[in-house]
Design an enzyme around this catalytic site. Sequence first.
Site, PDB file in Angstrom:
ATOM      1  N   ASP A   8       5.729  -1.958   3.796  1.00  0.00           N
ATOM      2  CA  ASP A   8       6.347  -3.269   3.427  1.00  0.00           C
ATOM      3  C   ASP A   8       7.604  -3.025   2.739  1.00  0.00           C
ATOM      4  O   ASP A   8       7.704  -2.269   1.652  1.00  0.00           O
ATOM      5  CB  ASP A   8       5.296  -3.986   2.399  1.00  0.00           C
TER       6      ASP A   8
ATOM      7  N   TYR B 200     -12.111  -7.898   4.001  1.00  0.00           N
ATOM      8  CA  TYR B 200     -10.739  -7.380   3.737  1.00  0.00           C
ATOM      9  C   TYR B 200      -9.851  -8.202   4.730  1.00  0.00           C
ATOM     10  O   TYR B 200      -9.620  -7.928   5.775  1.00  0.00           O
ATOM     11  CB  TYR B 200     -10.512  -5.991   4.059  1.00  0.00           C
TER      12      TYR B 200
ATOM     13  N   ASP C 265       1.576   0.106   8.221  1.00  0.00           N
ATOM     14  CA  ASP C 265       3.102  -0.461   8.253  1.00  0.00           C
ATOM     15  C   ASP C 265       3.466   0.031   6.954  1.00  0.00           C
ATOM     16  O   ASP C 265       2.809  -0.125   5.928  1.00  0.00           O
ATOM     17  CB  ASP C 265       2.867  -1.814   8.683  1.00  0.00           C
TER      18      ASP C 265
ATOM     19  N   LYS D  89     -10.805  -0.027  -0.372  1.00  0.00           N
ATOM     20  CA  LYS D  89     -10.303  -0.633   0.626  1.00  0.00           C
ATOM     21  C   LYS D  89     -11.141  -0.191   1.907  1.00  0.00           C
ATOM     22  O   LYS D  89     -11.524  -1.259   2.879  1.00  0.00           O
ATOM     23  CB  LYS D  89      -8.881  -0.243   0.719  1.00  0.00           C
TER      24      LYS D  89
ATOM     25  N   SER E 140       0.775  -1.332  -0.112  1.00  0.00           N
ATOM     26  CA  SER E 140      -0.043  -0.110   0.202  1.00  0.00           C
ATOM     27  C   SER E 140       0.845   1.229   0.080  1.00  0.00           C
ATOM     28  O   SER E 140       0.528   2.224  -0.688  1.00  0.00           O
ATOM     29  CB  SER E 140      -1.048   0.000   1.131  1.00  0.00           C
TER      30      SER E 140
ATOM     31  N   ASP F 193       7.671  -3.955   8.008  1.00  0.00           N
ATOM     32  CA  ASP F 193       7.766  -5.487   7.508  1.00  0.00           C
ATOM     33  C   ASP F 193       8.979  -5.833   6.659  1.00  0.00           C
ATOM     34  O   ASP F 193       8.879  -5.052   5.382  1.00  0.00           O
ATOM     35  CB  ASP F 193       6.437  -6.313   6.997  1.00  0.00           C
TER      36      ASP F 193
END
Length: 732
Positions: free
Chosen positions: A131, A258, A129, A249, A118, A188
């Site tokens: 990625d 979701y 978060d 979303k 995202s 992450d």
Amino acid sequence: MAPFIEPISNSGPSPLDLKQSRDLEQARPSAVCLPAPQADGAQPTGQPHSLLTGPGFVGDALQYLRDQGLFESQEEAELREEVLGRLDSLVKQWIRGVAARQGQSVEDANSKIFTFGSFRLGVHGPGADIDTLCVGPNYASREYDFFGEEPHCLQAVLLQTPGITNLRAVTTAYVPVIEFKFCGISIDLLYARLSIPHIRENLDVSATATLRHCDEQSVRSLNGCRVTDTILKEVADVAHFRAALRFMKLWAERRGVYSNVTGYLGGVNWAILVAYICKLYPRGVPSVIISRFFKVYSDWRWPTPILLRPIERDTSLGLAVWDPRENPRDRMHLMPIITPAYPCMNSSYNVSDCTLTVMAEEFKRGNAVCNEILGPRNGTTEWARLTEPLPFFDGFKHFLQVEVLAPTKEEFESWEGWVHSRMRLLVRSAGQMVDVRPWPKAFKAQQPAAGEQNGVESGAPVVYSCLYYMGLSKKKAPAYTPYNQAMIIPQSKVDLTGPVNEFAHKVKEWDLRTPGMDITVRHLLAKHVPEWVRRSWPGAQAQAGAPAAAAAAVGGKPPLPAGAGAAAAVAQQQQQQQQQQQAAAAMGAPLKRQLSDQSMAASGGGDAGGVAVPAAKRQSMAGGLRPGTSDEEAVAVSRTTSDLQLSTLKEGPPEGSGSTAVDTSADQQAASAEAGLATVGDSSVADWTVLEEPNELDTTATGAVSGAAAAALPRPAAAGGVKVRLNAPVAT
């Protein structure tokens, strides 16, 4: 050459489309916004410009997407950039240490950070978060240099870095990852080991040659960045794509669909679905993309796959790609949404029959609402009607409650993640008997500190817990057509012993499970769902006018008063059980005689397939406990007696007994039948219970008949119930 996806319409937006999109997205005064264009071509600073370009989109009115808190503040955006810069410096420092240890050139040593998900798509919200992917050279291994507590390992370097907290290495995941917080930003971090000794700063991970000689885990890690970049390249207008994806979303979270791990769709799935609509309507503004999204997918014939581009093959690399013509397993996928980058994979393989049915119904609902709110009318478009939270706890009479428990916070986080990842197995197996709609997020109570006076004695051990819920309803019969080979008659007597046992065994076979990690599965009626769970449900908070609290609940962290914890929730359940026992006792002696006869038949001779009830339990059912019964056995006897009594309430006392309790309504009788479906822990379980929906569920026999014989079958009776029978205790 004709395009792979032929656009349905190349026409530009109408004035109504522009107005509806303007209602959807507001001008955003932050660093990512462009200044508003002026008539003379000047670009003065300080005047925000909407992500939607074109006439009529400049303004600073507070509108729908901004109202929902979907955009982060400028301060948080700047903090993210700073954190990513510091993380890139850390990995470069780490790889130089590994190079020196391996005898490689320290000057040429380099490692690089990429983002995906995202954040890379530009649709992340506050608190989301990041990625990230660390790409390293061939001499830096994942097992001995990326993970590990030795001083040269990146995991150890991160642990020693100020500002990094909550670090957790998940080495057994399908894609191994290090999770941590850096200055409050969740990260992450994946790792990909390339086959080359030097990593250039201008490395293009989108190039297929990057995958050459990489191991499977590195290919999976690289695929996140490659898919994200390909999606952005496939859409004609990235700004319109981002606005529509943000809305979708939000809609998916509000409607409870979701979550990839639960069997619904995750971030990349929704991004591919929206990108496909953008290719069908390349000049569509967000309002057009959203309305066409529901129109297209409400009529989509699954399992027809969603493809943004032709499936790419590379014989020199030889990586497996999704192809149902060659791979038998691919033919079993119910809702294939194929990633656009090589090697193409099905990103929605977790979807089951039940979750696909749920999403198909939600698409149809969305299409119906869009037809109502997007017609020609004056005033602001009512986008809020489309994203109304699902009335989950009001839509079902029966629920499965899965409670996850662990003695410490660290053990709970790992155990809860494992149980959540296995939850789809219970949905899939139970969904063969009843319709199951899982709520994808956990309800977590605030945990009390050790010794806190919160309904428990001082010094009592703390138990960390959370609750998952699944709505249950009678399985709908498929509509009969001449093309059906058989017509399945919905089951009236449903035995969930097998699905619960199978789920319990698979979950508890986890290699990293330690004493104290446990789960409990129970059947609850709607009226017995804990009140704090209902209050923390997003829909209830939205109705109460607390959007910030609703966002927390969607993330699985319901706000509770200070001091409210797991012990309070347990106490509330115990109080409910006591009330149920009192209600059962009020039925009087006739019911006890009937109950005693049934229990004796189950334990002794009558029914060969009955439940073997221990002697202490039989004596308790008859009115007392045998001498010498231990406290633990007495508690088990009391619980089983209560379960059996409450199960029998559905039948009422024998005719002529004179009891007035049977005069209650059908709904009250069904509400009194609440009992534990199964306790999947290290203790014994309830022998059996009954799940019933009076006047709604049929009592037909179970089976499949040919289409020719189906027409001759009599219509099933309207009254009856769906029974959930536990024929044997769950093995521990």
